[in-house]
Design an enzyme around this catalytic site. Structure first.
Site, short mmCIF file in Angstrom:
data_model
loop_
_atom_site.label_atom_id
_atom_site.label_comp_id
_atom_site.label_asym_id
_atom_site.label_seq_id
_atom_site.Cartn_x
_atom_site.Cartn_y
_atom_site.Cartn_z
N HIS A 78 0.84 -1.21 0.00
CA HIS A 78 0.00 0.00 0.00
C HIS A 78 0.87 1.25 0.00
O HIS A 78 0.65 2.18 -0.77
CB HIS A 78 -0.87 0.07 1.27
N LYS A 84 -15.77 -6.78 4.13
CA LYS A 84 -14.77 -7.66 4.73
C LYS A 84 -14.85 -7.61 6.25
O LYS A 84 -15.16 -6.56 6.82
CB LYS A 84 -13.36 -7.19 4.35
N ARG A 90 -2.02 -5.77 -8.47
CA ARG A 90 -1.02 -6.79 -8.18
C ARG A 90 -0.88 -7.81 -9.30
O ARG A 90 0.20 -8.14 -9.71
CB ARG A 90 -1.35 -7.51 -6.87
N SER A 131 -3.01 -7.56 2.90
CA SER A 131 -3.24 -7.45 4.35
C SER A 131 -3.62 -8.82 4.91
O SER A 131 -3.20 -9.18 6.02
CB SER A 131 -4.37 -6.46 4.63
P1 ADP Z 1 -6.16 -5.70 0.36
O1 ADP Z 1 -6.55 -6.09 -1.05
O2 ADP Z 1 -4.74 -6.09 0.72
O3 ADP Z 1 -7.16 -6.03 1.42
P2 ADP Z 1 -7.06 -2.94 0.29
O4 ADP Z 1 -8.48 -3.23 0.06
O5 ADP Z 1 -6.74 -2.18 1.52
O6 ADP Z 1 -6.07 -4.17 0.32
O7 ADP Z 1 -6.44 -2.27 -1.00
C1 ADP Z 1 -6.35 -0.92 -1.25
C2 ADP Z 1 -5.61 -0.69 -2.53
O8 ADP Z 1 -4.24 -1.07 -2.40
C3 ADP Z 1 -6.12 -1.52 -3.74
O9 ADP Z 1 -6.02 -0.70 -4.88
C4 ADP Z 1 -5.16 -2.65 -3.84
O10 ADP Z 1 -5.05 -3.14 -5.15
C5 ADP Z 1 -3.87 -1.96 -3.43
N1 ADP Z 1 -2.91 -2.91 -2.90
C6 ADP Z 1 -3.08 -3.77 -1.90
N2 ADP Z 1 -1.97 -4.50 -1.69
C7 ADP Z 1 -1.06 -4.07 -2.62
C8 ADP Z 1 0.29 -4.46 -2.95
N3 ADP Z 1 0.91 -5.43 -2.32
N4 ADP Z 1 0.90 -3.80 -3.97
C9 ADP Z 1 0.25 -2.84 -4.64
N5 ADP Z 1 -1.01 -2.43 -4.39
C10 ADP Z 1 -1.66 -3.05 -3.40
#
Ligand code: ADP
Length: 160
Positions: free
Chosen positions: A17, A41, A89, A127
């Site tokens: 993130h 979630k 990703r 996460s």
């Molecule tokens: P997760 O999918 O890990 O639960 P979130 O819903 O908090 O994460 O995701 C928020 C944003 O961050 C989304 O656009 C998601 O694609 C991006 N994101 C999550 N993990 C990564 C990562 N490892 N590398 C790049 N972007 C990421």
């Protein structure tokens, strides 16, 4: 001033993130990290806790942290944001993210969704992976900001 919004659940924030958020600051004047409180979630951290964790590891003055429980595009309108920035990703992210980008464009034609490709080393990082590794007593320090490693262990260690 060009404002972008980086929405997500950030439960908890990972180095994946943070990489996307920091890269977004190179493209926009201000980046709002938006902790969405309407996620379906099941979260390990409350919205307030997720904001506190983000505050501990975000030190760039171009970054603001906020929360919202309504439609993302309504927040973007209110903030005068021009873009939604998302990290991609793998192909598996694409289908869902593309649908979201299209519905957001349809709801608010002025908004542009910008996708930034995840770095190779963050491709597998989420996460939920961090929480799982932590619950099984693995080392999470390569995946999350050092400022919050302890907080995650306190919440997630031995959860299984
Ligand atoms: P997760 O999918 O890990 O639960 P979130 O819903 O908090 O994460 O995701 C928020 C944003 O961050 C989304 O656009 C998601 O694609 C991006 N994101 C999550 N993990 C990564 C990562 N490892 N590398 C790049 N972007 C990421």
């Amino acid at each position: 001033m060009k404002i972008a919004v980086c929405p997500g659940s950030f439960d908890p924030v990972t180095l994946g993130h943070l990489d996307i958020i920091e890269r977004a600051t190179e493209l926009f004047d201000k980046v709002v990290v938006l902790v969405m409180s309407n996620s379906a979630k099941h979260c390990a951290f409350t919205v307030e806790e997720r904001i506190e964790l983000l505050k501990k590891c975000v030190h760039n003055p171009k970054i603001e942290i906020d929360t919202y429980g309504g439609l993302l595009v309504d927040y973007a309108k209110k903030k005068n944001a021009v873009s939604i920035v998302k990290g991609l990703r793998a192909v598996s992210d694409f289908d869902y993210e593309f649908q979201q980008a299209l519905i957001n464009k349809s709801l608010y034609p002025k908004i542009e969704t910008v996708f930034l490709a995840a770095r190779g080393e963050n491709m597998f990082l989420s996460s939920s992976m961090v929480k799982e590794v932590c619950s099984l007593d693995g080392d999470i320090s390569p995946y999350v900001p050092k400022e919050i490693v302890k907080d995650i262990y306190l919440r997630c260690k031995g959860e299984n």
